[in-house]
Design a protein around this motif. Structure first.
Motif: not given
Length: 295
Positions: A112-113, A115-120, A292-293
Motif C-alpha cells: 500500500k505504501l 505507490p503512495v510514497l513516490r508522491h511524498y 494510504a493504509l
C-alpha cells in the motif's frame, strides 16, 4: 526598537498604503480614532511628521516615504518567511516509525505504501520488523501494526487489511512418506515446523476451528523458526508440516510444491490494524501513512 514601535509602524504602513485612516482601520480591524491616535504617538516618539493629512487625503511626508522604503522590504521578507514556515507545517514531511511483523509488512503495509510514497519525497518511513509486541510509546514508535484482537483498548486502531487465515501445508514427498492428517489431533506424532512467539517466548499452539468447535494443538518437530518465510522454505524442502498465512503459499500450492491439508479446520483471524496512542498529535506525514493504509 521597542515591540510597540514595530507594531505602530505596521499600522503606519497600512495607512500609507490605503491613503486613508478609515480604510486602514477597516483592514486592521480597529477604529479610525484608535489608529489616528497611534500614528500621532509614533510621530511624537520619532520627532518626525510621517503623514500629511487633509480633509480628503492622507499621504506620506518625505520622512514617511523614507520609512516606507526602509520598512516595506523587510516586512515583505518577514511575511514570506512566515508563509514558508506555514507551508512546512502543512506539507507532509518528516519520519514515521512503525513496528510490525514480517507478514504484515509484506502482505499489507509495503504494497500500500509503495505507490503512495513516490508522491511524498519528504516523508521518510522506518518499518521495523518484529513479530513480538513493542511498547510504541516508550520505544518512540509513531505506530504499530498488529492483528485486531491484539490491540490494546486505549489505542486508536485503524483497520488496514482484510481477515485472513493460517493453513497447514506440506510437500508431496512428505505426505507420501507419512499419513495425511485428517483432523488437528492427527498432527501429534508428525514432524511439524514450529513458530517461536517473540512476545511470549513460547512456541505457538496451532489454532483450529470447525462448526463452532475450537482446538489448539501443540506440535513437535526438528525445526523452530520465528518467521513464516523460513517455515515455508522448510516445508517445501520436505522437513514437515507448516502452519502459515494462506496468502504466502498460494503460488506453492498452485505449482504443486506444497499441498494444503486440514482446509476445513482453518479458521479466519481478524485482519491487521494500525494502532497509535490516542493523545498523539497527527502530523501531515503521519496522516499520509494512515490514509494510504486504511481500508
Amino acid at each position: 526598537m521597542k515591540r510597540e514601535d514595530l507594531n505602530d509602524m505596521l499600522w503606519f504602513l497600512a495607512v500609507a498604503e490605503e491613503r486613508s485612516f478609515t480604510r486602514a482601520a477597516a483592514k486592521l480591524g480597529t477604529s479610525q480614532s484608535t489608529i489616528s491616535h497611534t500614528i500621532k504617538q509614533l510621530e511624537a516618539r520619532m520627532g518626525l511628521r510621517l503623514l500629511t493629512r487633509t480633509t480628503r487625503n492622507v499621504s506620506p511626508t518625505e520622512a514617511g516615504e523614507r520609512l516606507i522604503r526602509s520598512l516595506a522590504p523587510r516586512i515583505e521578507e518577514l511575511e514570506t518567511e512566515i508563509d514558508e514556515l506555514m507551508e512546512i507545517r502543512d506539507k507532509p514531511s518528516g519520519t514515521v516509525r512503525i513496528t510490525l511483523s514480517d507478514y504484515a509488512q509484506e502482505s499489507v503495509v509495503w504494497p500500500k505504501l509503495r505507490p503512495v510514497l513516490r508522491h511524498y519525497p519528504d516523508v521518510r518511513v522506518e518499518l521495523n520488523m518484529d513479530n513480538g509486541f513493542r511498547n510504541i510509546v516508550e520505544e518512540k514508535f509513531d505506530a504499530g501494526v498488529r492483528l485486531g484482537e491484539s490491540v490494546d483498548k486505549d489505542m486508536i486502531a485503524v483497520r488496514i487489511g482484510p481477515d485472513w487465515r493460517l493453513v497447514a501445508v506440506a510437500s508431496p514427498e512428505y505426505l507420501t512418506a507419512h499419513a495425511t492428517p485428517r483432523a488437528p489431533q492427527d498432527l501429534v506424532g508428525h514432524d511439524c515446523i514450529n513458530h517461536r512467539q517473540a512476545s511470549a517466548g513460547g512456541l505457538y499452539a496451532w489454532e483450529f476451528g470447525k462448526n463452532g468447535r475450537e482446538v489448539r494443538v501443540r506440535v513437535d518437530g526438528q525445526l523452530i523458526f520465528n518467521t513464516s518465510y523460513a517455515m515455508i522454505d522448510a516445508a517445501v524442502s520436505g522437513y514437515g508440516i507448516a502452519y502459515v498465512p494462506e496468502s504466502l503459499v498460494v503460488d506453492e500450492i498452485a505449482s504443486g510444491r506444497l499441498v494444503q491439508i486440514l482446509d476445513d479446520w482453518s479458521p479466519m483471524f481478524p485482519g491487521y490494524y494500525l494502532y497509535y496512542p490516542s493523545r498523539r498529535q497527527n502530523s501531515p506525514a503521519f496522516k499520509v501513512i494512515v490514509d494510504a493504509l486504511k481500508v
